[in-house]
Scaffold this motif. Sequence first.
Motif, PDB file in Angstrom:
ATOM      1  N   HIS A 180       0.832  -1.212   0.000  1.00  0.00           N
ATOM      2  CA  HIS A 180       0.000   0.000   0.000  1.00  0.00           C
ATOM      3  C   HIS A 180       0.857   1.249   0.000  1.00  0.00           C
ATOM      4  O   HIS A 180       0.501   2.275  -0.595  1.00  0.00           O
ATOM      5  CB  HIS A 180      -0.942  -0.014   1.209  1.00  0.00           C
ATOM      6  N   GLU A 181       2.003   1.191   0.663  1.00  0.00           N
ATOM      7  CA  GLU A 181       2.896   2.347   0.699  1.00  0.00           C
ATOM      8  C   GLU A 181       3.378   2.707  -0.702  1.00  0.00           C
ATOM      9  O   GLU A 181       3.537   3.887  -1.042  1.00  0.00           O
ATOM     10  CB  GLU A 181       4.089   2.038   1.604  1.00  0.00           C
ATOM     11  N   LEU A 182       3.598   1.698  -1.531  1.00  0.00           N
ATOM     12  CA  LEU A 182       4.124   1.933  -2.877  1.00  0.00           C
ATOM     13  C   LEU A 182       3.032   2.031  -3.936  1.00  0.00           C
ATOM     14  O   LEU A 182       3.212   2.695  -4.962  1.00  0.00           O
ATOM     15  CB  LEU A 182       5.102   0.809  -3.262  1.00  0.00           C
ATOM     16  N   LEU A 183       1.922   1.362  -3.717  1.00  0.00           N
ATOM     17  CA  LEU A 183       0.865   1.314  -4.728  1.00  0.00           C
ATOM     18  C   LEU A 183      -0.348   2.161  -4.370  1.00  0.00           C
ATOM     19  O   LEU A 183      -1.392   2.040  -5.001  1.00  0.00           O
ATOM     20  CB  LEU A 183       0.403  -0.136  -4.958  1.00  0.00           C
TER      21      LEU A 183
ATOM     22  N   ASP B 222       7.700  -3.484  -9.291  1.00  0.00           N
ATOM     23  CA  ASP B 222       7.485  -3.945 -10.660  1.00  0.00           C
ATOM     24  C   ASP B 222       6.161  -3.416 -11.200  1.00  0.00           C
ATOM     25  O   ASP B 222       6.058  -3.023 -12.366  1.00  0.00           O
ATOM     26  CB  ASP B 222       7.501  -5.474 -10.716  1.00  0.00           C
ATOM     27  N   VAL B 223       5.155  -3.381 -10.361  1.00  0.00           N
ATOM     28  CA  VAL B 223       3.846  -2.862 -10.775  1.00  0.00           C
ATOM     29  C   VAL B 223       3.909  -1.349 -10.940  1.00  0.00           C
ATOM     30  O   VAL B 223       3.358  -0.789 -11.893  1.00  0.00           O
ATOM     31  CB  VAL B 223       2.767  -3.264  -9.750  1.00  0.00           C
ATOM     32  N   VAL B 224       4.586  -0.670 -10.021  1.00  0.00           N
ATOM     33  CA  VAL B 224       4.691   0.792 -10.088  1.00  0.00           C
ATOM     34  C   VAL B 224       5.406   1.221 -11.365  1.00  0.00           C
ATOM     35  O   VAL B 224       4.988   2.170 -12.033  1.00  0.00           O
ATOM     36  CB  VAL B 224       5.423   1.334  -8.840  1.00  0.00           C
ATOM     37  N   ARG B 225       6.473   0.540 -11.717  1.00  0.00           N
ATOM     38  CA  ARG B 225       7.222   0.910 -12.920  1.00  0.00           C
ATOM     39  C   ARG B 225       6.381   0.731 -14.173  1.00  0.00           C
ATOM     40  O   ARG B 225       6.423   1.559 -15.083  1.00  0.00           O
ATOM     41  CB  ARG B 225       8.501   0.092 -12.999  1.00  0.00           C
ATOM     42  N   LYS B 226       5.615  -0.343 -14.234  1.00  0.00           N
ATOM     43  CA  LYS B 226       4.731  -0.548 -15.382  1.00  0.00           C
ATOM     44  C   LYS B 226       3.670   0.543 -15.451  1.00  0.00           C
ATOM     45  O   LYS B 226       3.315   1.033 -16.528  1.00  0.00           O
ATOM     46  CB  LYS B 226       4.065  -1.929 -15.285  1.00  0.00           C
ATOM     47  N   TRP B 227       3.145   0.936 -14.300  1.00  0.00           N
ATOM     48  CA  TRP B 227       2.133   1.985 -14.269  1.00  0.00           C
ATOM     49  C   TRP B 227       2.707   3.320 -14.727  1.00  0.00           C
ATOM     50  O   TRP B 227       2.078   4.055 -15.488  1.00  0.00           O
ATOM     51  CB  TRP B 227       1.550   2.114 -12.865  1.00  0.00           C
ATOM     52  N   ARG B 228       3.897   3.641 -14.287  1.00  0.00           N
ATOM     53  CA  ARG B 228       4.514   4.902 -14.699  1.00  0.00           C
ATOM     54  C   ARG B 228       4.806   4.918 -16.197  1.00  0.00           C
ATOM     55  O   ARG B 228       4.635   5.943 -16.861  1.00  0.00           O
ATOM     56  CB  ARG B 228       5.789   5.140 -13.901  1.00  0.00           C
TER      57      ARG B 228
ATOM     58  N   THR C 200      -0.482  -6.962 -15.469  1.00  0.00           N
ATOM     59  CA  THR C 200       0.942  -6.729 -15.218  1.00  0.00           C
ATOM     60  C   THR C 200       1.531  -7.846 -14.371  1.00  0.00           C
ATOM     61  O   THR C 200       2.640  -8.337 -14.639  1.00  0.00           O
ATOM     62  CB  THR C 200       1.136  -5.380 -14.510  1.00  0.00           C
ATOM     63  N   VAL C 201       0.797  -8.274 -13.352  1.00  0.00           N
ATOM     64  CA  VAL C 201       1.252  -9.360 -12.485  1.00  0.00           C
ATOM     65  C   VAL C 201       1.400 -10.653 -13.282  1.00  0.00           C
ATOM     66  O   VAL C 201       2.414 -11.361 -13.187  1.00  0.00           O
ATOM     67  CB  VAL C 201       0.254  -9.550 -11.332  1.00  0.00           C
ATOM     68  N   ARG C 202       0.395 -10.955 -14.070  1.00  0.00           N
ATOM     69  CA  ARG C 202       0.412 -12.202 -14.845  1.00  0.00           C
ATOM     70  C   ARG C 202       1.577 -12.210 -15.844  1.00  0.00           C
ATOM     71  O   ARG C 202       2.266 -13.220 -15.997  1.00  0.00           O
ATOM     72  CB  ARG C 202      -0.916 -12.374 -15.576  1.00  0.00           C
ATOM     73  N   ALA C 203       1.809 -11.079 -16.528  1.00  0.00           N
ATOM     74  CA  ALA C 203       2.902 -11.003 -17.491  1.00  0.00           C
ATOM     75  C   ALA C 203       4.252 -11.179 -16.797  1.00  0.00           C
ATOM     76  O   ALA C 203       5.157 -11.836 -17.330  1.00  0.00           O
ATOM     77  CB  ALA C 203       2.851  -9.666 -18.234  1.00  0.00           C
ATOM     78  N   HIS C 204       4.398 -10.589 -15.611  1.00  0.00           N
ATOM     79  CA  HIS C 204       5.665 -10.720 -14.877  1.00  0.00           C
ATOM     80  C   HIS C 204       5.912 -12.174 -14.484  1.00  0.00           C
ATOM     81  O   HIS C 204       7.033 -12.690 -14.634  1.00  0.00           O
ATOM     82  CB  HIS C 204       5.643  -9.843 -13.635  1.00  0.00           C
ATOM     83  N   ILE C 205       4.892 -12.847 -13.993  1.00  0.00           N
ATOM     84  CA  ILE C 205       5.056 -14.228 -13.550  1.00  0.00           C
ATOM     85  C   ILE C 205       5.394 -15.133 -14.732  1.00  0.00           C
ATOM     86  O   ILE C 205       6.174 -16.088 -14.612  1.00  0.00           O
ATOM     87  CB  ILE C 205       3.783 -14.707 -12.828  1.00  0.00           C
ATOM     88  N   LEU C 206       4.847 -14.828 -15.902  1.00  0.00           N
ATOM     89  CA  LEU C 206       5.134 -15.630 -17.091  1.00  0.00           C
ATOM     90  C   LEU C 206       6.534 -15.373 -17.631  1.00  0.00           C
ATOM     91  O   LEU C 206       7.170 -16.280 -18.179  1.00  0.00           O
ATOM     92  CB  LEU C 206       4.105 -15.330 -18.189  1.00  0.00           C
ATOM     93  N   ASP C 207       7.031 -14.150 -17.488  1.00  0.00           N
ATOM     94  CA  ASP C 207       8.295 -13.775 -18.123  1.00  0.00           C
ATOM     95  C   ASP C 207       9.500 -13.821 -17.188  1.00  0.00           C
ATOM     96  O   ASP C 207      10.636 -13.916 -17.661  1.00  0.00           O
ATOM     97  CB  ASP C 207       8.194 -12.364 -18.714  1.00  0.00           C
TER      98      ASP C 207
END
Length: 228
Positions: free
Chosen positions: A36-39, A71-77, A55-62
Amino acid sequence: MERREIAGLLAYIGRLDPRTMRTDTAELRDQIAQWHELLGDVPLLTEQGWDARETVRAHILDSPYPILPVDVVRKWRAYSRDRLARHTDPTPAADPDNVEAWRAELLGTRHAVAKGQQAPTEQRAITAGPGPHVEEYLRATGSPIPPAVRNDLAAYRPVRAAREAAVMAGRPDPLSVRCEWCHAPIGEPCRSRRTRPDGSVRGNARRAIPHPSRVDLAAARTRQETAA
Protein backbone atom coordinates in the motif's frame (compact mmCIF):
# COMPACT_ATOMS: atom_id res chain seq x y z
CA MET A 1 -5.21 1.14 -4.57
CA GLU A 2 -7.03 0.77 -1.30
CA ARG A 3 -5.92 -1.81 1.23
CA ARG A 4 -8.76 -4.18 0.35
CA GLU A 5 -7.80 -3.98 -3.34
CA ILE A 6 -4.17 -4.72 -2.47
CA ALA A 7 -5.28 -7.67 -0.35
CA GLY A 8 -7.23 -9.02 -3.32
CA LEU A 9 -4.27 -8.44 -5.66
CA LEU A 10 -1.93 -10.30 -3.26
CA ALA A 11 -4.40 -13.19 -3.11
CA TYR A 12 -4.39 -13.28 -6.93
CA ILE A 13 -0.58 -13.28 -6.95
CA GLY A 14 -0.52 -16.08 -4.39
CA ARG A 15 -2.71 -18.26 -6.58
CA LEU A 16 -0.36 -17.79 -9.55
CA ASP A 17 2.90 -17.89 -7.59
CA PRO A 18 2.59 -19.72 -4.23
CA ARG A 19 6.08 -18.53 -3.20
CA THR A 20 4.60 -15.12 -2.36
CA MET A 21 1.83 -16.38 -0.08
CA ARG A 22 1.90 -15.37 3.59
CA THR A 23 0.12 -17.66 6.08
CA ASP A 24 1.05 -15.73 9.21
CA THR A 25 -1.43 -12.93 9.96
CA ALA A 26 1.25 -10.50 11.10
CA GLU A 27 3.37 -11.13 8.00
CA LEU A 28 0.34 -10.69 5.76
CA ARG A 29 -0.51 -7.40 7.49
CA ASP A 30 3.05 -6.16 6.99
CA GLN A 31 2.98 -7.24 3.33
CA ILE A 32 -0.26 -5.34 2.70
CA ALA A 33 1.16 -2.25 4.42
CA GLN A 34 4.33 -2.41 2.30
CA TRP A 35 2.42 -2.76 -0.97
CA HIS A 36 0.00 0.00 0.00
CA GLU A 37 2.90 2.35 0.70
CA LEU A 38 4.12 1.93 -2.88
CA LEU A 39 0.86 1.31 -4.73
CA GLY A 40 -1.33 3.86 -2.99
CA ASP A 41 -1.39 6.06 -6.14
CA VAL A 42 -1.68 3.16 -8.60
CA PRO A 43 -5.22 2.08 -9.58
CA LEU A 44 -6.18 -1.57 -9.71
CA LEU A 45 -7.80 -1.06 -13.12
CA THR A 46 -9.11 1.76 -15.31
CA GLU A 47 -11.57 2.10 -18.17
CA GLN A 48 -8.66 2.94 -20.50
CA GLY A 49 -7.03 -0.49 -20.56
CA TRP A 50 -4.88 -0.61 -17.42
CA ASP A 51 -5.24 -3.71 -15.24
CA ALA A 52 -2.69 -4.42 -12.51
CA ARG A 53 -3.56 -8.10 -12.69
CA GLU A 54 -2.37 -8.23 -16.32
CA THR A 55 0.94 -6.73 -15.22
CA VAL A 56 1.25 -9.36 -12.49
CA ARG A 57 0.41 -12.20 -14.85
CA ALA A 58 2.90 -11.00 -17.49
CA HIS A 59 5.67 -10.72 -14.88
CA ILE A 60 5.06 -14.23 -13.55
CA LEU A 61 5.13 -15.63 -17.09
CA ASP A 62 8.30 -13.77 -18.12
CA SER A 63 10.42 -13.62 -14.95
CA PRO A 64 11.70 -16.38 -12.65
CA TYR A 65 11.74 -13.96 -9.71
CA PRO A 66 8.78 -13.22 -7.42
CA ILE A 67 6.99 -10.01 -8.29
CA LEU A 68 7.63 -6.95 -6.14
CA PRO A 69 5.43 -3.88 -5.73
CA VAL A 70 8.02 -1.76 -7.58
CA ASP A 71 7.49 -3.95 -10.66
CA VAL A 72 3.85 -2.86 -10.77
CA VAL A 73 4.69 0.79 -10.09
CA ARG A 74 7.22 0.91 -12.92
CA LYS A 75 4.73 -0.55 -15.38
CA TRP A 76 2.13 1.98 -14.27
CA ARG A 77 4.51 4.90 -14.70
CA ALA A 78 5.48 3.71 -18.18
CA TYR A 79 1.77 3.43 -19.00
CA SER A 80 1.13 7.00 -17.81
CA ARG A 81 4.15 8.41 -19.72
CA ASP A 82 2.99 6.76 -22.92
CA ARG A 83 -0.48 8.25 -22.59
CA LEU A 84 0.83 11.75 -21.91
CA ALA A 85 3.23 11.47 -24.86
CA ARG A 86 0.26 10.81 -27.16
CA HIS A 87 -1.86 13.55 -25.61
CA THR A 88 -2.15 17.03 -27.14
CA ASP A 89 -3.82 19.56 -24.88
CA PRO A 90 -7.26 20.51 -26.22
CA THR A 91 -8.28 24.13 -25.82
CA PRO A 92 -9.94 24.51 -22.40
CA ALA A 93 -13.55 25.63 -22.30
CA ALA A 94 -12.72 28.13 -19.54
CA ASP A 95 -12.40 31.84 -20.22
CA PRO A 96 -8.78 32.43 -21.34
CA ASP A 97 -8.76 35.69 -19.39
CA ASN A 98 -9.34 33.66 -16.23
CA VAL A 99 -5.81 32.30 -15.89
CA GLU A 100 -6.51 30.18 -12.82
CA ALA A 101 -9.55 28.45 -14.34
CA TRP A 102 -7.76 27.94 -17.66
CA ARG A 103 -4.72 26.40 -15.95
CA ALA A 104 -6.86 24.26 -13.63
CA GLU A 105 -8.82 22.77 -16.54
CA LEU A 106 -5.64 22.13 -18.52
CA LEU A 107 -3.93 20.37 -15.62
CA GLY A 108 -7.12 18.50 -14.75
CA THR A 109 -7.30 17.05 -18.26
CA ARG A 110 -3.65 16.00 -18.15
CA HIS A 111 -4.16 14.40 -14.75
CA ALA A 112 -7.20 12.46 -15.99
CA VAL A 113 -5.24 11.20 -19.01
CA ALA A 114 -2.24 10.17 -16.90
CA LYS A 115 -4.48 8.35 -14.42
CA GLY A 116 -6.27 6.42 -17.14
CA GLN A 117 -9.58 8.17 -16.49
CA GLN A 118 -9.73 9.83 -19.92
CA ALA A 119 -8.44 8.89 -23.35
CA PRO A 120 -5.55 10.96 -24.79
CA THR A 121 -6.59 13.71 -27.18
CA GLU A 122 -4.58 13.32 -30.37
CA GLN A 123 -4.28 15.68 -33.33
CA ARG A 124 -6.52 13.87 -35.78
CA ALA A 125 -5.67 16.34 -38.55
CA ILE A 126 -2.07 15.14 -38.34
CA THR A 127 -2.48 11.45 -37.52
CA ALA A 128 -5.55 10.62 -39.61
CA GLY A 129 -4.69 12.41 -42.86
CA PRO A 130 -6.68 15.09 -44.70
CA GLY A 131 -10.40 15.42 -44.14
CA PRO A 132 -13.10 15.35 -46.84
CA HIS A 133 -13.00 19.13 -47.32
CA VAL A 134 -9.25 18.99 -47.98
CA GLU A 135 -9.64 16.16 -50.50
CA GLU A 136 -12.38 18.11 -52.30
CA TYR A 137 -10.13 21.19 -52.46
CA LEU A 138 -7.24 19.15 -53.87
CA ARG A 139 -9.47 17.68 -56.57
CA ALA A 140 -10.62 21.17 -57.55
CA THR A 141 -7.23 22.93 -57.51
CA GLY A 142 -4.78 20.08 -58.02
CA SER A 143 -2.45 21.48 -55.35
CA PRO A 144 -2.53 22.10 -51.58
CA ILE A 145 -0.99 25.55 -52.19
CA PRO A 146 -3.48 28.29 -53.17
CA PRO A 147 -2.66 30.06 -56.47
CA ALA A 148 -2.08 33.43 -54.76
CA VAL A 149 0.42 31.88 -52.35
CA ARG A 150 2.11 30.02 -55.20
CA ASN A 151 2.62 33.33 -57.05
CA ASP A 152 4.11 34.93 -53.94
CA LEU A 153 6.54 32.01 -53.53
CA ALA A 154 7.67 32.07 -57.17
CA ALA A 155 10.35 34.69 -56.48
CA TYR A 156 11.90 32.50 -53.78
CA ARG A 157 11.96 29.27 -55.79
CA PRO A 158 12.51 30.24 -59.43
CA VAL A 159 13.46 26.76 -60.61
CA ARG A 160 10.21 25.22 -59.42
CA ALA A 161 8.24 28.19 -60.72
CA ALA A 162 9.78 27.73 -64.17
CA ARG A 163 8.88 24.01 -64.16
CA GLU A 164 5.30 24.75 -63.13
CA ALA A 165 4.97 27.47 -65.76
CA ALA A 166 6.20 25.07 -68.44
CA VAL A 167 3.69 22.40 -67.46
CA MET A 168 0.82 24.91 -67.25
CA ALA A 169 1.71 26.16 -70.75
CA GLY A 170 1.71 22.63 -72.14
CA ARG A 171 5.45 22.47 -72.65
CA PRO A 172 7.55 19.49 -71.52
CA ASP A 173 9.31 19.67 -68.17
CA PRO A 174 13.02 20.29 -68.93
CA LEU A 175 14.10 18.74 -65.64
CA SER A 176 12.52 15.42 -66.61
CA VAL A 177 15.69 14.61 -68.58
CA ARG A 178 19.40 14.77 -67.83
CA CYS A 179 21.21 17.88 -69.10
CA GLU A 180 23.87 16.88 -71.58
CA TRP A 181 25.56 20.29 -71.30
CA CYS A 182 26.18 20.62 -67.55
CA HIS A 183 25.40 16.97 -66.65
CA ALA A 184 22.69 17.96 -64.14
CA PRO A 185 20.73 14.80 -63.20
CA ILE A 186 16.98 14.40 -63.62
CA GLY A 187 15.05 16.63 -61.25
CA GLU A 188 18.04 18.88 -60.51
CA PRO A 189 18.43 22.39 -62.00
CA CYS A 190 21.12 23.20 -64.53
CA ARG A 191 24.41 24.70 -63.39
CA SER A 192 26.39 27.60 -64.81
CA ARG A 193 29.82 26.06 -64.82
CA ARG A 194 32.80 28.36 -65.21
CA THR A 195 36.25 26.94 -65.75
CA ARG A 196 39.74 28.29 -65.34
CA PRO A 197 42.34 28.06 -68.11
CA ASP A 198 43.68 24.88 -66.53
CA GLY A 199 40.25 23.25 -66.78
CA SER A 200 39.31 23.39 -63.07
CA VAL A 201 35.84 24.63 -62.10
CA ARG A 202 35.59 28.08 -60.47
CA GLY A 203 31.81 28.49 -60.58
CA ASN A 204 28.85 26.12 -60.20
CA ALA A 205 25.80 28.34 -59.61
CA ARG A 206 22.25 27.04 -60.03
CA ARG A 207 20.38 28.33 -63.07
CA ALA A 208 16.74 29.36 -62.86
CA ILE A 209 16.42 28.69 -66.61
CA PRO A 210 17.62 25.33 -67.97
CA HIS A 211 20.08 25.12 -70.83
CA PRO A 212 18.45 25.31 -74.30
CA SER A 213 19.81 21.90 -75.24
CA ARG A 214 18.03 20.38 -72.23
CA VAL A 215 14.75 22.02 -73.26
CA ASP A 216 15.15 20.62 -76.78
CA LEU A 217 15.98 17.16 -75.42
CA ALA A 218 12.86 17.17 -73.21
CA ALA A 219 10.72 18.22 -76.18
CA ALA A 220 12.19 15.46 -78.33
CA ARG A 221 11.59 12.89 -75.61
CA THR A 222 7.97 14.02 -75.32
CA ARG A 223 7.45 13.70 -79.08
CA GLN A 224 8.90 10.19 -79.05
CA GLU A 225 6.62 9.12 -76.20
CA THR A 226 3.59 10.64 -77.94
CA ALA A 227 4.42 8.91 -81.23
CA ALA A 228 4.90 5.59 -79.46
